[in-house]
Structure formats: C-alpha cells, structure tokens
Design an enzyme around this catalytic site. Structure first.
Site, short mmCIF file in Angstrom:
data_model
loop_
_atom_site.label_atom_id
_atom_site.label_comp_id
_atom_site.label_asym_id
_atom_site.label_seq_id
_atom_site.Cartn_x
_atom_site.Cartn_y
_atom_site.Cartn_z
N ARG A 136 0.80 -1.12 0.02
CA ARG A 136 -0.13 0.02 0.13
C ARG A 136 1.06 1.29 0.17
O ARG A 136 1.94 1.39 0.44
CB ARG A 136 -0.90 0.09 1.33
CG ARG A 136 -2.00 -0.96 1.42
CD ARG A 136 -3.01 -0.64 0.18
NE ARG A 136 -4.03 -1.71 0.10
CZ ARG A 136 -4.37 -2.51 -0.90
NH1 ARG A 136 -3.07 -2.61 -1.66
NH2 ARG A 136 -5.31 -3.31 -1.11
N HIS A 165 0.40 -0.67 -10.58
CA HIS A 165 -0.34 -1.38 -9.70
C HIS A 165 -0.93 -2.82 -10.17
O HIS A 165 -2.27 -3.22 -10.29
CB HIS A 165 -1.59 -0.61 -9.16
CG HIS A 165 -2.30 -1.10 -7.94
ND1 HIS A 165 -2.92 -0.23 -7.22
CD2 HIS A 165 -2.32 -2.44 -7.48
CE1 HIS A 165 -3.38 -1.08 -5.90
NE2 HIS A 165 -3.00 -2.34 -6.04
#
Length: 310
Positions: A225, A273
């Site tokens: 994250r 991502h």
C-alpha cells in the site's frame, strides 16, 4: 433463486460476467446475476469493488455478505453503513502474481540487472554479485501474501525474516513483531518488501527513522500500500544513498500524478499497480464458493475483522 448484484463497475462486468456465470453453474447455484439493482431489499449477495458507486449499504436489508474483488479493504471497512459480513479476496492466482512480481524485482536488484541493461558507456565490470544466501531480505507483513513471498525468496536462497503487527509462529521464517521487533527486522536488511495492509498503525511505517536502519544502498519493494511509506523521507533516503533503489507498485494517489517526483527520480521504478491484479477466472471461483457456503449456512471464508481493518 439467489439474487446477486455485481456492484463493481461496468468495465469489470464485461470481464467477470462469463467466469461468474460458469462458476455458478458448476456450483449448482440458480442465480439472478446482474450489474443492475432495481430493488436493493431483494439482493442476497453483493460482488463489490471499493471504487463502486455503491457506498450506502443501508437499503440492502436481505444481503448476507459483501464479497470484495480486491485483497485490500481499507476503502470500505470503515463505512458506517456496512453492517453485512465483508469478505476480502484471497485467490491463488493473486498470490502467484504477487510472488512472481516480488521474486522478479528482488532478483533484478540482487543481480544488478539495471547496470547491465542500461549501460550506454559500455562499461566492462566483471565483478559478480554476492550469492542470494549473502543478501538478507525482510518482509513487512506476514499474512498469506507475505508468507508466500517469503517461501519464494527462500526457494532461491535468500535468508528471509519478517515482521507483523501481532506475533506469528512460523516454523520456516524468523518472525518479529512489535516496535522492537520492527527494528530488529529492518536492521541490516538489503532488500525490504512491504506487504502490510493500510491501517492507522501501519501508515508511514517506513519513515526517516526506520529507513536509516537498512543496510546502505538497500533496495525497497512496495507492492503493498502506498500509505506505508513516507514519500518525503524516501526521496531523501534515495538522494543520500541510504536507499539505493525503490520499486513501487502502489501509491497514495493512483494513477500516480504526472508531476510526482517518483517519475523523474533515477533510483525509482514505477509499476502501475500490477503486482497482484485480480484475475476473473480464478476470482470468480472464490466468490462463488462463498455464495455456496452462505446458501448452505456455512461460515464465510476470508471474513474481514472490522476492528483490525483487514
């Protein structure tokens, strides 16, 4: 007839519809599966992504569970209207993708591939890298993904230790927990992998103080994250040489803004991502298994604990 509302957006519907229908048929579940919801009070299950337009769960009075398509749940778990059970995505294909991303980039930094691939001066330096056994790796986060990546790294010879917020008893991994354990895990690490969830306790866990514990020139891999890292502290550590390179797959704002310093920094690699993207064929089976369990009165798999945030 089981009513299932696919509340994860039109683009995902085009990719997930066929795998979900196939998995439901294989499970023998007769279902009304749709990306539209005329009457929320008739919905039995919601297939969900946190960027969905559905943010108020109050009307879904019959809903037995919200089945998340993402591993991360930080954007939904604090929703005060969510009173239904929430299940996160735990998918073997997602785990395999993460293992491959982490192992590939760890080996890239370990072997110094960049200086050979990008060698405009045609420098000839025959100095070999150390063996993997001489390159200590630390993984922050020892959940399913962290443990899988630890085993993959151990498989090619890296000595791996890990850290988690709570104590983990793992027979093959030297594991630490707590504040002192974090210092022990990071001290001298030459490669650090971040696989923690985003919580109040993990935000900025890598900051000026903790980055200073790493071996000089350490490589940092973050497929976890974006909020786990203090961006300003990381840029300073890269400029000083405390950190040799950072390969980052997740960011505080996504897509990463074009003017963000990470794009221009020569010691930063940005990946969009992609480390552990949900794959429809396998994820559909995970979702449908939870629907089957719900219909049979069995406990759901991968339930989120709202008090912990994951």
């Amino acid at each position: 007839m089981t009513t299932i509302y696919f509340a994860a957006g039109a683009p995902r519907w085009t990719r997930f519809e066929a795998p979900l229908r196939s998995a439901l048929q294989d499970a023998g579940i007769e279902a009304d599966l749709s990306p539209q919801c005329a009457d929320p009070s008739l919905v039995d299950y919601i297939i969900y992504a946190p960027d969905s337009e559905v943010q108020d769960f109050t009307p879904f009075t019959r809903c037995k569970a919200v089945l998340n398509l993402w591993a991360g749940v930080e954007r939904i778990v604090g929703n005060p209207t969510l009173t239904q059970p929430l299940c996160r995505m735990v998918d073997p294909s997602l785990t395999a993708g993460m293992e491959e991303w982490v192992l590939g980039h760890a080996l890239r930094h370990h072997l110094g591939m960049d200086r050979h691939i990008q060698n405009p001066d045609r420098a000839w330096d025959p100095t070999p890298p150390p063996l993997a056994a001489e390159r200590p790796v630390t993984i922050l986060g020892l959940g399913a993904l962290g443990q899988a990546c630890a085993r993959a790294l151990q498989g090619v010879g890296f000595p791996v230790k890990g850290w988690s917020r709570t104590q983990k008893d793992l027979p093959d991994i030297a594991s630490h927990h707590g504040d002192e354990g974090l210092k022990a895990a990071l001290t001298g690490a030459e490669i650090v992998v971040l696989l923690l969830p985003k919580t109040a306790a993990t935000e900025n866990i890598l900051n000026a103080e903790t980055l200073a514990l790493l071996a000089p020139g350490a490589a940092l891999l973050n497929p976890g994250r974006g909020h786990l890292i203090d961006d300003t502290a990381l840029l300073a550590a890269l400029d000083s040489g405390t950190v040799g390179h950072a390969t980052l797959d997740v960011f505080r704002v996504e897509p990463l803004p074009q003017d963000h310093p990470f794009w221009a920094h020569p010691q930063v690699t940005v990946t969009p991502h992609i480390a552990a993207e949900t794959r429809p064929k396998s994820a559909a089976k995970v979702v449908v298994e939870n629907i089957r369990r719900g219909q049979a009165g069995m406990p759901f798999l991968h339930l989120v604990d709202p008090t912990h945030g994951y």
